[in-house]
Scaffold this active site. Structure first.
Site, PDB file in Angstrom:
ATOM      1  N   ASN A 227       0.821  -1.211   0.000  1.00 57.88           N
ATOM      2  CA  ASN A 227       0.000   0.000   0.000  1.00 57.88           C
ATOM      3  C   ASN A 227       0.858   1.265   0.000  1.00 57.88           C
ATOM      4  OD1 ASN A 227      -2.635  -0.932  -0.173  1.00 57.88           O
ATOM      5  ND2 ASN A 227      -2.842  -1.238   2.030  1.00 57.88           N
ATOM      6  N   HIS A 232      -3.147   2.363  -2.569  1.00 57.23           N
ATOM      7  CA  HIS A 232      -4.232   1.481  -2.122  1.00 57.23           C
ATOM      8  C   HIS A 232      -4.895   0.734  -3.277  1.00 57.23           C
ATOM      9  CE1 HIS A 232      -4.230   2.638   2.100  1.00 57.23           C
ATOM     10  NE2 HIS A 232      -3.988   3.891   1.704  1.00 57.23           N
ATOM     11  N   ASP A 236      -5.830  -3.162  -3.186  1.00 53.77           N
ATOM     12  CA  ASP A 236      -7.139  -3.720  -3.531  1.00 53.77           C
ATOM     13  C   ASP A 236      -7.002  -4.808  -4.597  1.00 53.77           C
ATOM     14  OD1 ASP A 236      -8.240  -1.936  -1.770  1.00 53.77           O
ATOM     15  OD2 ASP A 236      -8.970  -0.543  -3.303  1.00 53.77           O
ATOM     16  N   GLU A 262      -6.384  -6.991   5.527  1.00 52.11           N
ATOM     17  CA  GLU A 262      -5.782  -8.046   4.708  1.00 52.11           C
ATOM     18  C   GLU A 262      -5.901  -9.420   5.355  1.00 52.11           C
ATOM     19  OE1 GLU A 262      -2.394  -6.306   7.230  1.00 52.11           O
ATOM     20  OE2 GLU A 262      -4.291  -5.684   6.339  1.00 52.11           O
TER      21      GLU A 262
END
Length: 341
Positions: A227, A232, A236, A262
């Protein structure tokens, strides 16, 4: 209901004929033929033959038959022939909830033609009992009332179709709400709330049957680093890729949920620890062999997991805590591994 109403109407007609000494032979023949016709329709529906038609209820056919019977009764009942008019209105009302506007208009025109023919024939044959002026007045009243009923039927039909459409839309919306309430929007997996319910159910099932289950807590390795370095959106993409891969490896009976961030939780029922461990290792290898292209970089991902079995008498929270400790051990031992206990 149509059959009962016809029987009641026939009973009234026969009673009037008996009281007024009307010719009974034609009325008996009319009664018998009407009963046979409506009985045939009834058996067609009850036996399932009507399912071959577009409208299994045979609404239009029933109405056409009933109108013909009513118009014939009008021609046979002489002084009390006006009792056919309320019966006609009841017949037309049956179509309000089952016919489209065009069908309602067609059956109204049919009713006017059939009754008009009956009135014209009887006025020419027996003008003393069926005076032409009276029959003309009766027909004009039908011309006013019957189309009005047709218009009302059309409006009710449109309202019914609108309500059915709204019901379908509400059903779709409810399904979407239920889907969102039970699933994680990003990965499509079950969410934590729903997984907690399933975990409690699995615990209760295990207590009743004595058959345990395996539970794993998984955590993506170095997810914060992904990240921070790639954003981000990359994180994802990693979560979605893991979810898709997991669903190709796991059994249909296995339940995987996104626990948070996660972290993922996996329930495997009806399986031994050795087989559960083999499944986890196979999944770990599949994930480790993945390469995700993100921009100019290729991301390689892995996960660590703690795998345990449910022990009789403990609550679901205790099983989860043990899996969490095993996950911590997997992280401490270098990640990209499964620690069972």
């Amino acid at each position: 209901m149509a059959l009962l109403l016809m029987l009641a109407g026939m009973a009234i007609v026969l009673w009037a004929a008996w009281t007024l000494n009307l010719p009974r032979g034609p009325l008996y023949l009319w009664t018998l033929s009407s009963l046979c016709a409506i009985g045939l329709v009834y058996m067609t529906i009850r036996c399932g033959w009507s399912r071959n038609f577009k409208d299994p209820s045979l609404t239009l056919q029933q109405m056409a038959l009933a109108i013909a019977c009513s118009a014939t009764g009008y021609a046979l009942t002489g002084p009390v022939r006006a009792i056919a008019f309320p019966n006609l209105m009841i017949i037309l009302m049956f179509g309000m909830f089952g016919l489209h506007a065009t069908s309602a208009l067609a059956i109204s025109i049919y009713a006017l033609l059939v009754f008009g023919l009956s009135m014209a024939v009887m006025a020419s044959i027996s003008p003393d009992i069926y005076p032409p002026t009276v029959e003309w007045a009766h027909f004009m009243m039908l011309v006013v009332v019957v189309p009005a009923v047709s218009v009302l039927s059309g409006r009710l039909s449109r309202i019914r179709r609108r309500l059915r459409q709204q019901k379908e839309e509400l059903t779709v919306a409810l399904e979407q709400i239920q889907l969102l309430a039970a699933h994680d929007e990003l990965t499509g997996l079950l969410n934590r709330r729903h997984m907690q319910v399933l975990l409690e159910q699995e615990t209760q099932r295990s207590l009743r049957s004595g058959e345990g289950f395996c539970l794993a807590l998984l955590d993506m390795d170095h997810f914060k680093h992904i990240n921070d370095r790639h954003g981000h959106a990359a994180g994802d993409a990693v979560l979605r890729a893991f979810s898709n891969t997991a669903q190709t490896v796991l059994r249909r009976s296995d339940v995987l949920a996104r626990w948070g961030g996660e972290e993922f939780v996996l329930i495997q029922s009806g399986i031994s620890m050795s087989l559960a461990r083999a499944t986890m290792d196979r999944l770990r290898e599949q994930v480790a062999n993945m390469e995700l292209a993100f921009g100019d970089d290729f991301l390689q991902i892995s996960f660590s997991a703690g795998l345990t079995t449910y022990r009789s008498g403990e609550c679901a929270t205790q099983t989860l805590e043990r899996a969490d400790r095993l996950l911590y051990d997997a992280k401490a031992q270098g990640r990209n591994r499964v620690v069972a206990g």
